[in-house]
Design a protein around this motif. Structure first.
Motif, PDB file in Angstrom:
ATOM      1  N   VAL A 116       0.955  -1.356   0.099  1.00 28.08           N
ATOM      2  CA  VAL A 116       0.081   0.053   0.076  1.00 28.08           C
ATOM      3  C   VAL A 116       0.929   1.241  -0.196  1.00 28.08           C
ATOM      4  O   VAL A 116       0.358   2.204  -0.694  1.00 28.08           O
ATOM      5  N   ARG A 117       1.995   1.355   0.561  1.00 26.66           N
ATOM      6  CA  ARG A 117       2.964   2.492   0.553  1.00 26.66           C
ATOM      7  C   ARG A 117       3.597   2.614  -0.881  1.00 26.66           C
ATOM      8  O   ARG A 117       3.488   3.746  -1.339  1.00 26.66           O
ATOM      9  N   ALA A 118       3.577   1.458  -1.545  1.00 26.47           N
ATOM     10  CA  ALA A 118       4.337   1.571  -2.803  1.00 26.47           C
ATOM     11  C   ALA A 118       3.013   2.269  -3.861  1.00 26.47           C
ATOM     12  O   ALA A 118       3.463   2.998  -4.521  1.00 26.47           O
ATOM     13  N   ASP A 119       1.886   1.657  -3.624  1.00 27.26           N
ATOM     14  CA  ASP A 119       0.737   2.306  -4.492  1.00 27.26           C
ATOM     15  C   ASP A 119       0.561   3.544  -4.146  1.00 27.26           C
ATOM     16  O   ASP A 119      -0.095   4.427  -5.319  1.00 27.26           O
ATOM     17  N   ALA A 120       0.887   4.138  -3.015  1.00 26.14           N
ATOM     18  CA  ALA A 120       0.614   5.671  -2.752  1.00 26.14           C
ATOM     19  C   ALA A 120       1.810   6.536  -3.187  1.00 26.14           C
ATOM     20  O   ALA A 120       1.822   7.762  -2.753  1.00 26.14           O
ATOM     21  N   ASP A 121       3.038   5.990  -3.504  1.00 22.54           N
ATOM     22  CA  ASP A 121       4.074   6.651  -3.695  1.00 22.54           C
ATOM     23  C   ASP A 121       3.597   7.709  -5.010  1.00 22.54           C
ATOM     24  O   ASP A 121       3.159   7.441  -5.800  1.00 22.54           O
ATOM     25  N   PRO A 122       3.977   8.960  -4.745  1.00 23.96           N
ATOM     26  CA  PRO A 122       3.726  10.134  -5.625  1.00 23.96           C
ATOM     27  C   PRO A 122       4.130   9.881  -7.099  1.00 23.96           C
ATOM     28  O   PRO A 122       3.539  10.224  -8.113  1.00 23.96           O
ATOM     29  N   ALA A 123       5.409   9.048  -7.257  1.00 24.29           N
ATOM     30  CA  ALA A 123       6.154   9.093  -8.099  1.00 24.29           C
ATOM     31  C   ALA A 123       5.883   7.658  -9.303  1.00 24.29           C
ATOM     32  O   ALA A 123       5.751   7.534 -10.238  1.00 24.29           O
ATOM     33  N   THR A 124       5.646   6.609  -8.090  1.00 23.43           N
ATOM     34  CA  THR A 124       5.501   5.310  -8.703  1.00 23.43           C
ATOM     35  C   THR A 124       4.198   4.444  -8.431  1.00 23.43           C
ATOM     36  O   THR A 124       4.028   3.459  -8.459  1.00 23.43           O
ATOM     37  N   GLY A 125       3.271   5.221  -7.948  1.00 24.75           N
ATOM     38  CA  GLY A 125       2.182   4.594  -7.379  1.00 24.75           C
ATOM     39  C   GLY A 125       1.337   4.183  -8.261  1.00 24.75           C
ATOM     40  O   GLY A 125       1.545   4.258  -9.452  1.00 24.75           O
ATOM     41  N   ASP A 150       4.402  13.734 -17.851  1.00 18.70           N
ATOM     42  CA  ASP A 150       4.872  14.215 -16.517  1.00 18.70           C
ATOM     43  C   ASP A 150       4.835  13.393 -15.550  1.00 18.70           C
ATOM     44  O   ASP A 150       5.187  13.747 -14.346  1.00 18.70           O
ATOM     45  N   HIS A 151       4.281  12.258 -15.537  1.00 22.09           N
ATOM     46  CA  HIS A 151       4.445  11.135 -14.512  1.00 22.09           C
ATOM     47  C   HIS A 151       4.644   9.959 -14.984  1.00 22.09           C
ATOM     48  O   HIS A 151       3.690   8.881 -15.382  1.00 22.09           O
ATOM     49  N   PRO A 152       5.916   9.831 -15.786  1.00 21.63           N
ATOM     50  CA  PRO A 152       6.253   8.556 -16.277  1.00 21.63           C
ATOM     51  C   PRO A 152       6.369   7.002 -15.742  1.00 21.63           C
ATOM     52  O   PRO A 152       6.317   6.176 -16.435  1.00 21.63           O
ATOM     53  N   ARG A 153       6.207   7.290 -14.272  1.00 20.90           N
ATOM     54  CA  ARG A 153       6.495   6.097 -13.449  1.00 20.90           C
ATOM     55  C   ARG A 153       5.078   5.644 -12.745  1.00 20.90           C
ATOM     56  O   ARG A 153       5.150   4.663 -12.049  1.00 20.90           O
ATOM     57  N   VAL A 154       4.201   6.244 -12.817  1.00 21.74           N
ATOM     58  CA  VAL A 154       2.929   5.890 -12.128  1.00 21.74           C
ATOM     59  C   VAL A 154       2.345   4.853 -13.036  1.00 21.74           C
ATOM     60  O   VAL A 154       2.270   4.852 -14.111  1.00 21.74           O
ATOM     61  N   ARG A 155       1.831   3.674 -12.160  1.00 19.68           N
ATOM     62  CA  ARG A 155       1.480   2.649 -12.665  1.00 19.68           C
ATOM     63  C   ARG A 155      -0.336   2.782 -12.933  1.00 19.68           C
ATOM     64  O   ARG A 155      -0.742   3.294 -12.014  1.00 19.68           O
TER      65      ARG A 155
END
Length: 329
Positions: A116-125, A150-155
């Motif tokens: 859940v911390r990973a899913d909430a990460d601003p850059a990679t969530g 602008d958010h290349p690593r958001v999943r």
């Protein structure tokens, strides 16, 4: 075994008095998780150190509090987890069995916390995003490409479905946001209109109306229609537009996907009210409907009162910024 330099964990008299679980049979199943969950980490630390003081220092709790917690745990279970000999403690067979399960449970909790911390990460969530089938070939890919500039690593977890099913999934917590039509109006949802999409009457290329460019929907009152199944937003819009034009459509075929309906129209099996295709389909002609005004509103919806993670908040802001130009030209 290391010596015990503090008050021993186990009081034999306590165990004589607590040989049976304190929880009643009727409440045991429902209460045992609430009883055990807060104490698993304490038990694991004591078992690992075989020493209350060192475990208490690691956990940042008073030694006396930890000792009482272990006694209470044994009382609740009705099982001796620690053996006492002199001033040392060691795990009983039951304690060793319980430790293995406790370690696995704590590992799963840690894994869940990391997730859940990973899913909430601003850059990679992660964003769980639902949308209509008709938006999957062109609209949504274009939106994601623009957002990821602008958010290349958001999943993204992408879900295609019809409107009512997406709203159910939204309410169940399986989606953060969904693009749907009609725009929902419900007290537990927040919905914002983003764009409008004109619908066309699609007819076979050899149809009597195929030479026309524009048509009043009432002129198709005697035609057989191919439509989406009941429950789909576009089906409801079709029924409402036909009613406004003064007739009830005679439904020959029902399907689950707009391009399948176009194929049925091309095969001469009926006509359909559909949004524009991503790629022109041979075998059909698409007519502009002049009356009633044939269009559907596209909107974004989310659960009211639910806090957004940073990636969900960023994607929501992006979608709202696309008001009026959500759909490709």
């Amino acid at each position: 075994m290391r010596p015990m330099h503090e008050v021993a964990i186990i009081n034999p008299m306590v165990h004589e008095r607590s040989s049976q679980p304190r929880l009643s049979p009727s409440s045991y199943e429902e209460d045992i998780r609430a009883v055990l969950a807060p104490r698993l980490a304490h038990f694991e630390a004591v078992a690992r150190h075989e020493h209350v003081t060192r475990a208490a220092q690691e956990l940042g709790v008073p030694q006396s509090t930890l000792s009482r917690a272990m006694v209470r745990l044994e009382q609740d279970l009705g099982v001796a987890l620690f053996a006492r000999k002199g001033r040392t403690v060691s795990l009983t067979p039951a304690g060793r069995t319980f430790l293995g399960s406790a370690e696995r449970a704590l590992a799963e909790v840690e894994k869940a916390a990391d997730s859940v911390r990973a899913d909430a990460d601003p850059a990679t969530g992660k964003v769980a995003f639902g949308f209509l089938h008709t938006m999957g070939s062109e609209t949504v890919p274009a939106l994601l490409r623009a957002f990821r500039a602008d958010h290349p690593r958001v999943r993204f977890q992408l879900v295609q479905n019809y409107g009512e099913a997406m709203i159910e999934r939204l309410r169940a917590g399986g989606l953060d946001l969904c693009l749907t039509s009609p725009v929902p109006d419900a007290p537990d949802l927040v919905a914002r209109r983003l764009d409008e999409q004109r619908l066309r009457l699609v007819v076979p290329e050899d149809h009597r109306l195929a030479t026309r460019r524009r048509i009043r929907l009432a002129e198709a009152a005697d035609e057989k229609f191919v439509t989406l199944e009941p429950g789909y937003g576009l089906r409801r819009i079709t029924d409402d537009l036909c009613a406004e034009a003064g007739f009830t459509p005679r439904v020959a075929f029902e399907g689950e996907e707009a391009e399948t309906l176009r194929g049925l129209v091309a095969a001469g099996l009926g006509v359909a009210l559909l949004p524009p295709p991503a790629v022109p389909r041979p075998g059909v002609v698409e007519l502009t409907v002049t009356a009633p005004r044939a269009a559907r509103e596209i909107g974004v919806a989310w659960l009211d009162g639910h806090p957004d993670t940073p990636p969900v908040a960023a994607f929501k802001r992006f979608l709202l910024s696309r008001r009026g130009h959500l759909l490709p030209d």
